[in-house]
Design a protein around this motif. Structure first.
Motif, PDB file in Angstrom:
ATOM      1  N   ASN A   1       0.815  -1.217   0.000  1.00 37.77           N
ATOM      2  CA  ASN A   1       0.000   0.000   0.000  1.00 37.77           C
ATOM      3  C   ASN A   1       0.849   1.267   0.000  1.00 37.77           C
ATOM      4  O   ASN A   1       0.434   2.298  -0.546  1.00 37.77           O
TER       5      ASN A   1
ATOM      6  N   GLY B   1      -3.781   1.491   5.573  1.00 41.12           N
ATOM      7  CA  GLY B   1      -4.702   0.464   5.107  1.00 41.12           C
ATOM      8  C   GLY B   1      -6.001   0.979   4.537  1.00 41.12           C
ATOM      9  O   GLY B   1      -6.843   0.179   4.129  1.00 41.12           O
ATOM     10  N   ASP B   2      -6.220   2.279   4.497  1.00 38.68           N
ATOM     11  CA  ASP B   2      -7.474   2.843   4.002  1.00 38.68           C
ATOM     12  C   ASP B   2      -7.158   3.954   3.017  1.00 38.68           C
ATOM     13  O   ASP B   2      -6.659   5.017   3.400  1.00 38.68           O
TER      14      ASP B   2
ATOM     15  N   ASP C   1      -6.467  -4.889  -0.847  1.00 39.53           N
ATOM     16  CA  ASP C   1      -5.559  -3.912  -0.255  1.00 39.53           C
ATOM     17  C   ASP C   1      -5.774  -3.731   1.244  1.00 39.53           C
ATOM     18  O   ASP C   1      -5.351  -2.727   1.828  1.00 39.53           O
ATOM     19  N   ASP C   2      -6.384  -4.705   1.886  1.00 43.20           N
ATOM     20  CA  ASP C   2      -6.709  -4.624   3.306  1.00 43.20           C
ATOM     21  C   ASP C   2      -5.627  -5.315   4.129  1.00 43.20           C
ATOM     22  O   ASP C   2      -5.512  -6.540   4.085  1.00 43.20           O
TER      23      ASP C   2
ATOM     24  N   ASN D   1     -10.477  -2.094   0.406  1.00 41.78           N
ATOM     25  CA  ASN D   1      -9.927  -2.225   1.747  1.00 41.78           C
ATOM     26  C   ASN D   1     -10.833  -3.095   2.611  1.00 41.78           C
ATOM     27  O   ASN D   1     -11.263  -4.151   2.176  1.00 41.78           O
TER      28      ASN D   1
END
Length: 450
Positions: free
Chosen positions: A237, A283-284, A389-390, A415
Motif C-alpha cells: 500500500n 490500510g485505508d 488492499d486490506d 480495503n
C-alpha cells in the motif's frame, strides 16, 4: 467431525433445561422482542456460561436486535458486524442501520453482540504495547494486563474463561433455534468471520448459507505466517500511495518521490512516531490525503499532528475476547522473533501494522478457555470476500478460509468491510447468494467501487 457434531447436539439439547428470567428467552425458547431504537426490536437470550458444562452451571445473556423484513420474508439472517465489540448501540444512528437496509428487504436481520462485551471492569485496560518492542515495556505491560484481569474477575463472573469464539458459536446456534430456523443463514464481517468459522467447525451441518466479509483467518497457528500477509499488504500500500500521489495533483507530495521522502523520514529521530502514525492509516485509501499531508509536514520538521492522543478509557473485555481466540506467543524472545521476521518481509511500514496482534497484546492475561486457531472442515455453502488492499484482514486470509471450507472466494479491489462500505458489485453478489443460493461465476471479480 462426527464427534464434534454429537457433542454440540447434546449441549444444545441440555440448554433447554435452563430456567429463564422474565423478558429473557432461554436457549431453545422463542424470543421476547420489545420495541427499541425507533422502529427496531430488541431481546436477550440466556445461555450457559460454559457450553462444555451446559447443565447446572452459571448462565449469561446475549443481546439481540432485529430489523424486520420489509417484503417476502425468506427467514432470519444472523449478523455480526465485527469487533470484537458491541454494535447494537450503534443502531441508534440512522446512518449505521442504513448499511443493513438492503438485507432487511428479504430477511429479518438479527444482530447479536458477543457475550461479555457489555461487562465494565473496575479499571481501564492498559494501553497496548507499541512498536518497536522493548523488554522493559513488555514486562510492564504484562504486569498491568495481569492486574487488569485479576481486578475484573468479579465483574466478569461467569464470562471468565468463556469469551472465545467456540462459546460464541454455541450461542449462535441457540439463537438459531430460538428464531425457529432449521438452518443458520449468517453474515459475518471482520471479527464476525471468526465466529462464522467457529460455527462452521462445530455446526457446519446446520448452515444454510454463510457470507464472510473481510475474513480474519482462524486456521493458522503460526503467528509469523498468519501476520506476514497483512504486513506485506501494508508495505504494498505504501507503493500504491506513491503511485496515487504521482497521479493526483491534490496530494501534498505530488511531484515528489514519496518513497524517497519516506526513507528520509525513517532516518530522523522522529522515525518511530512517524511509522506508528502512518501504520494506522496506510490500510485505508480514503485516509491517504491526510497521510501525505502529515508526511509533508514531518519533512518540514513538524510532527505535532502525529503525537499520540489519549482516547477515552476502555474498561471492557474486547481485548480479552480477542486473546481467547488469538493468544500471543509466550515470552519476550518469541515476540521479538516475530517482529524481526515481519521487519524482514515488510521493512518500511508493514512490520508496524501487524505486530499489535502478536506483540504481547495478550501477555499477562490468564491462559484459560482458549480457542486456538485450527483447521476447518469442508462446508461448501459459503461465500468469502476480502479486499485486495486490506492489511487488517488480508486477501490471503480469505482465500485460505474459503479453500478449507470448499466455498467460493470473491476477490475484490478495496480495503476493509467491503459490503458495509458500499461496494456495489460485492453487495449484488451477496444479495444473490443469500436470497437464491447462487454463487459468483468462476473467475468473477469486483472492482473498488463495484
Amino acid at each position: 467431525m462426527k464427534a464434534l457434531i454429537k457433542r454440540a447436539t447434546a449441549i444444545a439439547g441440555a440448554a433447554g433445561l435452563l430456567v429463564t428470567g422474565a423478558g429473557t428467552a432461554t436457549a431453545g425458547e422463542g424470543l421476547a422482542w420489545r420495541d427499541c431504537y425507533d422502529g427496531l426490536a430488541c431481546a436477550e437470550i440466556r445461555v450457559p456460561a460454559d457450553w462444555d458444562h451446559a447443565t447446572g452451571g452459571d448462565t449469561v445473556t446475549v443481546p439481540l436486535l432485529k430489523i424486520p423484513a420489509r417484503d417476502r420474508k425468506l427467514g432470519s439472517l444472523l449478523v455480526n458486524p465485527g469487533g470484537p465489540a458491541r454494535s447494537i448501540p450503534n443502531f441508534a444512528v440512522p446512518g449505521y442501520r442504513d448499511q443493513f437496509a438492503d438485507l432487511a428487504a428479504r430477511f429479518d436481520v438479527v444482530v447479536f453482540d458477543p457475550r461479555g462485551l457489555d461487562v465494565t471492569c473496575p479499571a481501564p485496560v492498559p494501553a497496548a504495547l507499541s512498536v518497536p518492542l522493548a523488554k522493559s515495556a513488555y514486562d510492564s505491560y504484562a504486569a498491568a494486563n495481569a492486574k487488569f484481569a485479576a481486578d475484573c474477575a468479579t465483574a466478569m463472573g461467569g464470562y471468565r474463561g468463556h469469551l472465545g469464539a467456540s462459546q460464541v458459536a454455541h450461542d449462535m446456534d441457540a439463537i438459531r433455534a430460538s428464531l425457529g430456523e432449521q438452518r443458520l443463514t449468517y453474515f459475518g464481517s471482520s471479527y464476525g468471520t471468526v465466529y462464522g468459522q467457529a460455527y462452521a467447525g462445530l455446526f457446519g451441518h446446520r448452515v444454510g448459507r454463510m457470507y464472510l466479509d473481510s475474513t480474519l483467518d482462524h486456521t493458522r497457528p503460526d503467528p509469523v505466517a498468519w501476520a506476514r500477509a497483512g504486513a506485506v499488504t501494508a508495505e504494498r500500500n505504501l507503493f500504491r500511495l506513491a503511485g496515487w500521489c504521482a497521479a493526483d495533483a491534490g496530494c501534498a507530495l505530488h511531484g515528489r518521490d514519496v518513497i524517497a521522502v519516506w526513507d528520509r523520514l525513517l532516518a530522523t529521530p522522529d522515525a518511530v512516531t512517524i511509522v506508528r502514525w502512518a501504520a494506522a492509516r496506510i490500510g485505508d485509501d480514503r485516509s491517504w490525503p491526510a497521510l501525505t499531508a502529515g508526511l509533508a509536514q514531518a519533512e518540514a520538521g513538524d510532527t505535532s499532528a502525529m503525537a499520540p492522543r489519549p482516547g477515552p478509557p476502555d474498561a471492557r473485555l474486547a481485548r480479552t475476547a480477542f486473546c481467547a481466540d488469538f493468544p500471543d506467543p509466550d515470552g519476550f524472545p518469541a515476540l521479538e522473533r516475530v517482529e524481526d521476521e515481519l521487519r524482514a518481509a515488510a521493512p518500511r511500514v508493514g512490520w508496524a501494522v501487524q505486530p499489535w496482534r502478536v506483540s504481547g497484546h495478550c501477555s499477562g492475561l490468564p491462559r484459560v478457555g482458549l480457542n486456538r486457531p485450527a483447521a476447518l472442515p469442508p462446508m461448501p455453502r459459503v461465500l468469502v470476500a476480502n479486499g485486495d488492499d486490506d492489511p487488517l484482514t488480508p486477501a490471503e486470509h480469505g482465500r485460505r478460509v474459503a479453500a478449507q471450507l470448499h466455498g467460493a472466494y470473491l476477490p475484490a479491489a478495496g480495503n476493509h468491510a467491503l459490503y458495509l462500505r458500499g461496494n456495489a458489485c460485492v453487495r449484488d453478489h451477496v444479495h444473490r447468494f443469500l436470497w437464491t443460493g447462487e454463487l459468483p461465476a468462476p473467475g468473477a471479480r469486483c472492482g473498488t467501487s463495484g
